[in-house]
Design a protein around this motif. Structure first.
Motif, short mmCIF file in Angstrom:
data_model
loop_
_atom_site.label_atom_id
_atom_site.label_comp_id
_atom_site.label_asym_id
_atom_site.label_seq_id
_atom_site.Cartn_x
_atom_site.Cartn_y
_atom_site.Cartn_z
N PRO A 1 0.84 -1.20 0.00
CA PRO A 1 0.00 0.00 0.00
C PRO A 1 0.88 1.25 0.00
N GLY A 2 0.76 2.05 -1.04
CA GLY A 2 1.60 3.22 -1.17
C GLY A 2 0.80 4.50 -1.25
N ALA A 3 1.34 5.57 -0.66
CA ALA A 3 0.73 6.90 -0.72
C ALA A 3 1.83 7.90 -1.03
N GLU A 4 1.42 9.07 -1.51
CA GLU A 4 2.40 10.08 -1.91
C GLU A 4 1.92 11.46 -1.48
N VAL A 5 2.81 12.19 -0.81
CA VAL A 5 2.54 13.56 -0.37
C VAL A 5 3.53 14.49 -1.06
N ARG A 6 3.01 15.57 -1.62
CA ARG A 6 3.87 16.55 -2.29
C ARG A 6 3.53 17.96 -1.81
N ALA A 7 4.56 18.78 -1.68
CA ALA A 7 4.39 20.20 -1.38
C ALA A 7 4.89 21.00 -2.58
N VAL A 8 4.17 22.02 -2.94
CA VAL A 8 4.50 22.81 -4.12
C VAL A 8 5.65 23.76 -3.81
N SER A 9 6.74 23.60 -4.53
CA SER A 9 7.92 24.44 -4.32
C SER A 9 8.12 25.47 -5.41
N ASN A 10 7.47 25.28 -6.57
CA ASN A 10 7.70 26.18 -7.70
C ASN A 10 6.61 26.02 -8.75
N PRO A 11 6.44 27.00 -9.61
CA PRO A 11 5.57 26.82 -10.77
C PRO A 11 6.29 25.91 -11.77
N ALA A 12 5.63 24.89 -12.27
CA ALA A 12 6.24 23.99 -13.26
C ALA A 12 6.61 24.80 -14.50
N GLY A 13 7.80 24.52 -15.04
CA GLY A 13 8.27 25.22 -16.22
C GLY A 13 9.06 26.48 -15.93
#
Length: 215
Positions: free
Chosen positions: A179-191
């Motif tokens: 069982p896998g989960a993923e947490v991400r925090a936004v560090s920048n605008p993509a591109g």
């Protein structure tokens, strides 16, 4: 017991514990968790999870780190989300693997081409307990280098976040039955490659709050 994975130690400076060596990388043991630094990219993420799981029982795994937010995703810098599904956008043709007729993985008789879900029950449970929204991640070996490229990718795949490991982690979790989960925090605008527009410290602080709340 959680197996926690992050691409670099810079994304998890808040975890404390006794150091040990795994695959040449520094990790930490703590109460209720083991943390491993995977290294950057899809191969490192999948390899770290697969090798660890071949040697130790894994009850549940969490990949966490920073990510870029695509144009129009409605995500602010420093915002934290759970990833419900990952897209491996550079696998196959421009339209993905399905036109070639070769699935990347078959789970429960269902062919999976370029889209790989994180564990639904675990993810929804974390969303409820942590109060985090669910979003779609997109994984590439090479991140977007312009806003035009980022817009093309989000338009094609309907993704909100860009990273370099998530799809490989999701695929490995599915293949291993972990069982896998993923947490991400936004560090920048993509591109946007100009670091003046990045907020890495704010993103890492937000990750700290989410991961420690989970533990």
């Amino acid at each position: 017991m959680w197996l926690l994975l992050a691409p670099t130690r810079l994304e998890a400076p808040f975890l404390k514990g006794e150091p040990f060596t795994f695959l040449g990388r520094m990790g930490l043991k703590g109460k209720g968790f083991v943390f491993l630094e995977t290294g950057i990219g899809k191969v490192n993420a999948a390899l770290t999870l697969a090798v660890w799981a071949s040697r130790h029982p894994v009850e549940r795994a969490l990949l966490f780190g920073v990510a870029g937010a695509y144009p129009g995703a409605g995500l602010g810098l420093g915002e934290v989300v759970l990833v419900a599904e990952e897209v491996e956008a550079d696998l196959g043709l421009e339209e993905g693997l399905e036109p070639l007729g070769f699935p990347a993985l078959v789970v429960g008789g269902k062919p999976l081409y370029n889209r790989f879900p994180l564990d639904p029950a675990l993810t929804e449970s974390l969303a409820a307990s942590l109060g985090l929204p669910l979003r779609v991640g997109l994984t590439r070996d090479r991140p977007s280098e312009s806003l035009e490229e980022a817009f093309r990718l989000t338009s094609r795949w309907g993704a909100h976040l860009e990273n370099m490991e998530g799809a490989a982690f999701a695929r490995a979790s599915l293949a291993l039955g972990v069982p896998g989960a993923e947490v991400r925090a936004v560090s920048n605008p993509a591109g946007v490659r100009d670091r003046a527009f990045w907020r890495l410290k704010e993103a890492v602080f937000a990750l700290k709050e989410a991961v420690l709340a989970l533990l």
